[in-house]
Design an enzyme around this catalytic site. Structure first.
Site, PDB file in Angstrom:
ATOM      1  N   ARG A  33      63.948  14.643 -17.477  1.00  0.00           N
ATOM      2  CA  ARG A  33      64.169  14.873 -16.050  1.00  0.00           C
ATOM      3  C   ARG A  33      65.201  13.987 -15.483  1.00  0.00           C
ATOM      4  O   ARG A  33      64.955  12.836 -15.556  1.00  0.00           O
ATOM      5  CB  ARG A  33      62.788  14.563 -15.224  1.00  0.00           C
ATOM      6  CG  ARG A  33      61.617  15.397 -15.825  1.00  0.00           C
ATOM      7  CD  ARG A  33      61.890  16.790 -15.122  1.00  0.00           C
ATOM      8  NE  ARG A  33      60.526  17.569 -15.169  1.00  0.00           N
ATOM      9  CZ  ARG A  33      60.555  18.935 -14.816  1.00  0.00           C
ATOM     10  NH1 ARG A  33      61.708  19.490 -14.444  1.00  0.00           N
ATOM     11  NH2 ARG A  33      59.506  19.531 -15.016  1.00  0.00           N
ATOM     12  N   GLU A  67      55.778  31.036 -17.583  1.00  0.00           N
ATOM     13  CA  GLU A  67      55.869  29.528 -17.906  1.00  0.00           C
ATOM     14  C   GLU A  67      55.183  29.151 -19.335  1.00  0.00           C
ATOM     15  O   GLU A  67      55.924  28.384 -19.999  1.00  0.00           O
ATOM     16  CB  GLU A  67      55.761  28.680 -16.789  1.00  0.00           C
ATOM     17  CG  GLU A  67      56.787  28.890 -15.774  1.00  0.00           C
ATOM     18  CD  GLU A  67      58.152  28.366 -15.910  1.00  0.00           C
ATOM     19  OE1 GLU A  67      58.640  27.628 -16.767  1.00  0.00           O
ATOM     20  OE2 GLU A  67      58.870  28.924 -15.314  1.00  0.00           O
ATOM     21  N   GLU A 120      57.783  27.879 -22.441  1.00  0.00           N
ATOM     22  CA  GLU A 120      57.984  26.272 -22.551  1.00  0.00           C
ATOM     23  C   GLU A 120      57.012  25.940 -23.731  1.00  0.00           C
ATOM     24  O   GLU A 120      57.477  25.188 -24.323  1.00  0.00           O
ATOM     25  CB  GLU A 120      57.402  25.508 -21.281  1.00  0.00           C
ATOM     26  CG  GLU A 120      58.376  25.665 -20.135  1.00  0.00           C
ATOM     27  CD  GLU A 120      58.132  24.527 -19.134  1.00  0.00           C
ATOM     28  OE1 GLU A 120      57.081  23.658 -19.422  1.00  0.00           O
ATOM     29  OE2 GLU A 120      58.818  24.509 -18.173  1.00  0.00           O
ATOM     30  N   GLU A 145      66.335  23.243 -19.653  1.00  0.00           N
ATOM     31  CA  GLU A 145      64.901  22.857 -19.825  1.00  0.00           C
ATOM     32  C   GLU A 145      65.334  22.265 -21.336  1.00  0.00           C
ATOM     33  O   GLU A 145      65.388  22.774 -22.634  1.00  0.00           O
ATOM     34  CB  GLU A 145      64.000  24.093 -20.182  1.00  0.00           C
ATOM     35  CG  GLU A 145      63.440  24.565 -18.799  1.00  0.00           C
ATOM     36  CD  GLU A 145      62.735  25.696 -18.998  1.00  0.00           C
ATOM     37  OE1 GLU A 145      61.585  25.622 -18.277  1.00  0.00           O
ATOM     38  OE2 GLU A 145      62.847  26.625 -19.780  1.00  0.00           O
TER      39      GLU A 145
END
Length: 191
Positions: free
Chosen positions: A70, A102, A106, A150
């Site tokens: 992040r 999602e 992920e 990501e």
């Protein structure tokens, strides 16, 4: 004050709005408002399409978490899978659909059962982002398909350990803390 009392409180009135920035994820406006006390002020307002966040719990009682890079926090965070609602068609994506999408993107899993845990305001002091929370069970392995921005690693934590880390401050991502605790409550765990 009870929930119904909110309706009797004076409103905040929008007097004007000026867009400062429009990006891929958020828009920033300066809103001129009249506060309930009569004061007129300019406030920064970040507009966000909303998001869905999922607590995937395996048959063995483990939570599938992601340790994600992040930029805004300066490093890696341990989080539950989540993502923003797609507005590319001009209307917001259904949060249930976003959660399912999602989860698979992920973690590489789909849910046989997806239960709503309600929603939260992410940062109500300056943003309108609403995050819908879900508990996912009856998981089946598929294929992880990450987007270019990501960068994450899948980690498994026993649910009780995830709850302990949410309560102790080891997990510091707000949506994850809230959703883990709501999931444990839904599953009858003592918090």
């Amino acid at each position: 004050m009870s929930e119904g009392d909110e309706e009797s409180l004076p409103p905040i009135v929008l007097l004007g709005r000026r867009e400062v920035f429009a990006g891929r994820t958020v828009r920033l406006t300066i809103d001129s408002v009249r506060m309930p006390n009569g004061a007129e002020v300019d406030l920064e307002h970040i507009h966000h399409p909303g998001a869905a966040a999922i607590v995937p719990v395996t048959a063995e009682g483990e939570v599938l978490m992601v340790r994600q890079a992040r930029w805004a926090t300066g490093g890696w965070l341990l989080e539950i899978p989540a993502g923003k609602l797609d507005w590319s068609g001009g209307t917001p994506e259904d949060p249930d659909h976003c959660a399912s999408r999602e989860l698979e993107e992920e973690t590489g899993h789909t849910a046989g059962r997806l239960e709503s845990l309600g929603w939260i305001w992410a940062t109500p002091g300056f943003a309108d982002e609403k995050i819908w929370l879900y508990l996912a069970t009856d998981l089946k392995a598929t294929r992880q398909t990450l987007e270019a921005d990501e960068v994450l690693h899948l980690e498994r934590l026993p649910l009780d350990q995830a709850v302990e880390q949410a309560l102790s401050g080891e997990i510091v991502d707000a949506k994850s803390v809230c959703a883990i605790l709501r999931s444990a409550n839904r599953l009858g765990r003592n918090i």
